[in-house]
Design an enzyme around this catalytic site. Structure first.
Site, PDB file in Angstrom:
ATOM      1  N   HIS A  27     -66.858 -19.183   8.627  1.00 27.79           N
ATOM      2  CA  HIS A  27     -66.919 -18.843   7.198  1.00 27.79           C
ATOM      3  C   HIS A  27     -65.508 -18.648   6.636  1.00 27.79           C
ATOM      4  CE1 HIS A  27     -71.057 -16.816   8.062  1.00 27.79           C
ATOM      5  NE2 HIS A  27     -71.304 -17.920   7.363  1.00 27.79           N
ATOM      6  N   LYS A  51     -85.483  -7.794   2.921  1.00 27.19           N
ATOM      7  CA  LYS A  51     -85.227  -8.136   4.322  1.00 27.19           C
ATOM      8  C   LYS A  51     -84.037  -7.337   4.849  1.00 27.19           C
ATOM      9  CE  LYS A  51     -84.279 -12.237   6.238  1.00 27.19           C
ATOM     10  NZ  LYS A  51     -84.020 -13.673   6.256  1.00 27.19           N
ATOM     11  N   ARG A 104     -70.726 -28.073   9.473  1.00 27.32           N
ATOM     12  CA  ARG A 104     -70.349 -28.161  10.890  1.00 27.32           C
ATOM     13  C   ARG A 104     -70.795 -29.474  11.501  1.00 27.32           C
ATOM     14  NH1 ARG A 104     -73.077 -22.449  11.821  1.00 27.32           N
ATOM     15  NH2 ARG A 104     -74.380 -23.575  10.341  1.00 27.32           N
ATOM     16  N   SER A 141     -73.611 -17.197  12.409  1.00 27.97           N
ATOM     17  CA  SER A 141     -73.906 -15.757  12.487  1.00 27.97           C
ATOM     18  C   SER A 141     -75.034 -15.507  13.474  1.00 27.97           C
ATOM     19  CB  SER A 141     -74.308 -15.228  11.104  1.00 27.97           C
ATOM     20  OG  SER A 141     -73.280 -15.422  10.181  1.00 27.97           O
TER      21      SER A 141
END
Ligand code: PNS
Length: 174
Positions: A27, A51, A104, A141
């Site tokens: 990031h 969430k 990516r 992540s």
């Protein structure tokens, strides 16, 4: 288009959106490169209040701010959080003309292309894709969290502060 140095020149403000739970070196690479080619970058931490993430939104923001503070581009990057809103509406409120995303590989492209097209459909905003650093192509992540949860070393994949917090948090969560 304003001429160079003209008062009519507009600020080219880009948004780097994501959940950043937590921020990774991948990031940060994209944020820094976005800042190098725009006047300003807003890192938009988009989250779903229903969430619970691994880190709270203030924690995610602090990790990004501290990591960016150590970089040359710090003066042109700021971090803000948004909940339950369309990215295009966030961009409109921020007066941002570009969304910047890192890719990516082809799986990212498959995931990102419909979103880029939908966002352009909604307001005409363009998405600029930055090729991710190949040395970080395996970094996400979620993978970093999985590795940390089972005791793997994530040094170099996230800022050291995030690595230490991950070890603490995931150990505490069991
Ligand atoms: O880090 P992530 O989870 O890949 O980020 C995805 C994110 C937050 C950028 C994306 O889900 C998003 O833009 N959410 C905001 C809601 C929205 O605008 N949805 C429609 C996208 S076309």
């Amino acid at each position: 288009m304003g001429s160079v140095g003209s008062v009519t020149d507009t600020v080219r403000r880009a948004v780097c959106p994501g959940s950043y739970d937590p921020v990774t070196q991948g990031h940060l690479d994209v944020i820094v490169r976005a800042a190098a080619i725009h006047d300003e970058v807003v890192v938009a931490v988009l989250h779903n209040p229903a969430k619970a993430g691994t880190f709270t939104v203030p924690e995610r923001i602090a990790f990004i701010e501290r990591a960016v503070a150590a970089r040359d581009v710090a003066g042109s990057v700021r971090v803000e959080a948004f909940a339950g809103r369309l990215l295009v509406d966030v961009c409109r409120d921020l007066d941002a003309s570009v969304i910047v995303k890192g890719l990516r590989g082809s799986t990212d492209f498959e995931y990102e292309l419909p979103m880029a097209l939908m966002n352009r459909h909604l307001t005409g905003i363009e998405t600029v894709f930055v090729p991710g650093d190949p040395a970080l192509a395996h970094v996400s992540s979620s993978l970093v969290k999985e590795v940390a949860r089972f005791g793997g070393d994530v040094s170099g994949l996230v800022p050291d502060e995030v690595r230490d917090a991950l070890v603490e948090r995931l150990r505490a969560d069991g």
